[in-house]
Write an enzyme that holds these catalytic residues in place. Structure first.
Site, short mmCIF file in Angstrom:
data_model
loop_
_atom_site.label_atom_id
_atom_site.label_comp_id
_atom_site.label_asym_id
_atom_site.label_seq_id
_atom_site.Cartn_x
_atom_site.Cartn_y
_atom_site.Cartn_z
N ALA A 205 2.47 6.54 14.73
CA ALA A 205 2.51 7.99 14.67
C ALA A 205 2.95 8.42 13.28
O ALA A 205 3.80 7.76 12.64
CB ALA A 205 3.45 8.56 15.73
N ARG B 294 -10.38 1.76 2.45
CA ARG B 294 -10.24 1.08 1.16
C ARG B 294 -9.65 -0.31 1.32
O ARG B 294 -9.94 -1.22 0.55
CB ARG B 294 -9.39 1.93 0.22
CG ARG B 294 -10.08 3.19 -0.29
CD ARG B 294 -9.30 3.84 -1.41
NE ARG B 294 -8.08 4.47 -0.93
CZ ARG B 294 -7.98 5.74 -0.55
NH1 ARG B 294 -9.05 6.51 -0.58
NH2 ARG B 294 -6.82 6.24 -0.15
N PRO C 185 3.69 -1.25 20.30
CA PRO C 185 3.34 -1.81 18.99
C PRO C 185 1.89 -1.60 18.57
O PRO C 185 1.57 -1.79 17.40
CB PRO C 185 3.65 -3.31 19.16
CG PRO C 185 3.64 -3.56 20.62
CD PRO C 185 4.11 -2.29 21.26
N SER D 120 -9.91 18.26 7.70
CA SER D 120 -8.99 18.21 6.57
C SER D 120 -9.01 19.55 5.87
O SER D 120 -10.01 19.93 5.25
CB SER D 120 -9.39 17.09 5.59
OG SER D 120 -8.46 16.99 4.54
N CYS E 201 -1.27 24.77 3.74
CA CYS E 201 -0.30 25.43 2.86
C CYS E 201 -0.92 26.62 2.11
O CYS E 201 -0.20 27.47 1.60
CB CYS E 201 0.27 24.44 1.85
SG CYS E 201 1.27 23.12 2.61
#
Length: 564
Positions: free
Chosen positions: A284, A24, A280, A41, A45
């Site tokens: 993470a 985006r 640099p 993805s 949970c």
């Protein structure tokens, strides 16, 4: 314009959100996600509820497919592709696709989102069939197939954290007898012991065999086909049909370690506020990183989806040239089990004590909505704050309904560095079926604000009757009979004004009622007549959490403290 390549190792919350946000921000970016598992993805949970049949279809757990990322975002997602090495000097990663030949992939920016792996202790028999961990969709399918194929009648759950409790509840819902073993003296270590007591009582009332202060020392095959025998501390042998390990997780930081990136003392990947590692060009996010507690500034590792999502978005912005920094975590979390909801935010009392940070504590037991509207139930609340300025440091709550909404409000208050006076004045929604004119958030804020102003002195339960203090119970005779507690004198509040001469003026008086409201009124009366009076915060309802009755009925602990 040169097309920069961002390689993201790992999907799910952190990696997937980073990829979508980066697209985006930059239509020209070349974005590749490398995911070693079959799904880029998914809703981890929701896995316990998939096992229990609340979520019926596996597809409902899959939030986005590689095809979706390609079609909507022009993102190259490669599932079944494990990264085995990072060459920082050449800015390349070594990729091993499932069933294919290894290859090298160059990057301009590298984002590590490897997540965490379940702790699987090196115990005798740990690799026997029927011993599971739960982290992925294939894990949950393996558990479901074992339950069906072996006609499981009993399960041993090891660990009383979020996953352990949710797994126990869902197995119980399937009609499976459950033993839950926890090494600590409480379940839900993120909360303080007295706040999880209602849950422990509800679990035993539901028929869960809850074993606290108990360790698993090893496993062996049982006498029946497919059965397992767990050796528990005290040399006890427990036969079961399956085991689910829910001991906790450790960061997947092996790739970072092997390529020389800095790690924290517990193995998390060290990052700066922009989520940059010690290289640099490498960032993470998620469960594998070490961040800071927003309240104490101390290092923290919080394996929650919310922070991982926000970190992924932040990294996408930084790669796109925007200056941003992660504000830290405050550990806001919720768990529902056995008819109760437990939620917490900020720092718990145990942690504040360990760090020797100044803090004060108040308890309250308001209803989730007004008592005259049908269905009202108690929310047991604990608020921690700085006694020097009233800043809110943490909150915990447990109850049947409305718990998470109140903790969410206090979580935002903590983020805004609010004080107990802000909670006292918070303007929140009110209608009879949703709350009260004085919301539970207002109530707990009012108690703390009264203490800050000097209108109220708090005595903690570990100081009960200390230094020859007189414990005065202002409940009715019927309440005292039904729920007795150690006290030196009983005078119902409505009789107190006419019986002041019965009280000693040379002793401190600790006042108690059911939840604290009547005791507060008694204290205001006594203090204006020259007595040294203090509140046993939260009343008998809180005392019962510290001193639970010996019972097997979950109802013995639910609904207490509905009147003040």
């Amino acid at each position: 314009m040169d097309r920069q390549t961002t390689v993201i190792i790992g999907g799910v919350a952190g990696g997937a959100s980073c990829a979508a946000r980066l697209r985006r921000n930059d239509e020209n970016a070349h974005i590749i996600i490398l995911e070693r598992g079959p799904h880029v993805s998914f809703a981890n949970c929701g896995l316990p509820y998939y096992i229990g049949g609340v979520i019926e279809n596996e597809d409902d757990l899959l939030l986005a497919s590689p095809e979706f990322f390609r079609r909507r975002f022009d993102i190259d997602v490669r599932t079944g592709h494990a990264v085995t090495a990072i060459d920082r000097e050449r800015r390349q990663v070594t990729v091993h696709p499932a069933g294919g030949e290894p290859y090298e992939l160059a990057y301009d920016h590298l984002v590590l989102s490897p997540g965490a792996q379940p702790i699987r202790p090196l115990l005798p028999g740990i690799d026997l069939p029927g011993i599971f961990s739960l982290r992925t969709v294939p894990d949950s399918n393996g558990i479901k197939q074992w339950i069906t194929g072996r006609k499981v009648r009993h399960a041993l759950v090891v660990g009383g954290g979020f996953i352990g409790l949710e797994v126990a509840e869902n197995l119980h819902a399937l009609g499976i007898r459950v033993t839950l073993v926890e090494r600590a003296d409480q379940v839900m270590a993120a909360m303080d012991p007295e706040m999880v007591q209602p849950l422990a009582t509800a679990m035993t009332g539901a028929g869960i065999d809850l074993r606290l202060c108990t360790e698993v020392l090893g496993f062996e095959s049982g006498s029946r086909r497919g059965a397992l025998v767990a050796t528990l501390s005290g040399a006890e042998k427990l036969e079961t049909d399956m085991v689910v390990l829910a001991i906790g997780v450790r960061p997947e930081s092996g790739l970072a370690r092997d390529c020389g990136l800095d790690l924290g003392p517990r193995g998390h990947i060290a990052v700066d506020p922009a989520m940059r590692t010690s290289d640099p060009r490498i960032y993470a996010v998620g469960d594998a990183v070490e961040v800071t507690c927003a309240l104490t500034g101390q290092p923290a590792g919080v394996p929650l989806a919310g922070p991982a999502n926000r970190q992924g978005r932040l990294v996408a912005d930084v790669i796109s040239g925007r200056q941003r920094g992660f504000r830290g975590v405050q550990g806001t979390a919720v768990c529902g089990a056995f008819g109760l909801t437990l939620a917490a935010t900020g720092v718990n009392e145990r942690r504040l004590r360990d760090m020797n940070l100044p803090h004060e504590v108040v308890y309250a037991h308001p209803n989730n909505h007004v008592g005259y509207y049908p269905g009202a139930s108690t929310i047991n609340m604990k608020l921690l704050y700085d006694p020097t300025d009233g800043q809110v440091l943490g909150a915990q709550a447990v109850g049947a309904e409305g718990v998470e909404r109140r903790i969410d409000v206090i979580a935002m208050a903590i983020q805004m560095r609010a004080t107990v006076f802000d909670l006292e004045e918070a303007e929140l929604c009110y209608a009879p079926q949703y709350g009260a004119a004085k919301d539970p958030v207002n109530m707990v804020g009012m108690v703390a604000a009264n203490a800050m102003r000097g209108d109220l002195t708090i005595t903690h339960w570990d100081d009960l009757a200390r230094d020859d203090a007189l414990v005065l119970d202002v409940r009715t005779a019927e309440e005292v009979r039904d729920d007795p507690m150690p006290c030196g004198m009983h005078i119902p509040l409505d009789e107190l004004r006419g019986r002041l001469d019965e009280l000693p003026r040379d002793r401190a008086i600790q006042v108690v009622c059911r939840v604290g409201v009547r005791a507060y009124n008694a204290i205001r009366l006594l203090s204006q007549h020259g007595y040294r009076a203090s509140l046993l915060s939260g009343g008998v309802s809180t005392w019962l959490h510290f001193n639970p009755p010996v019972c097997n009925d979950a109802q013995d602990m639910q609904g207490t403290g509905a009147t003040g």
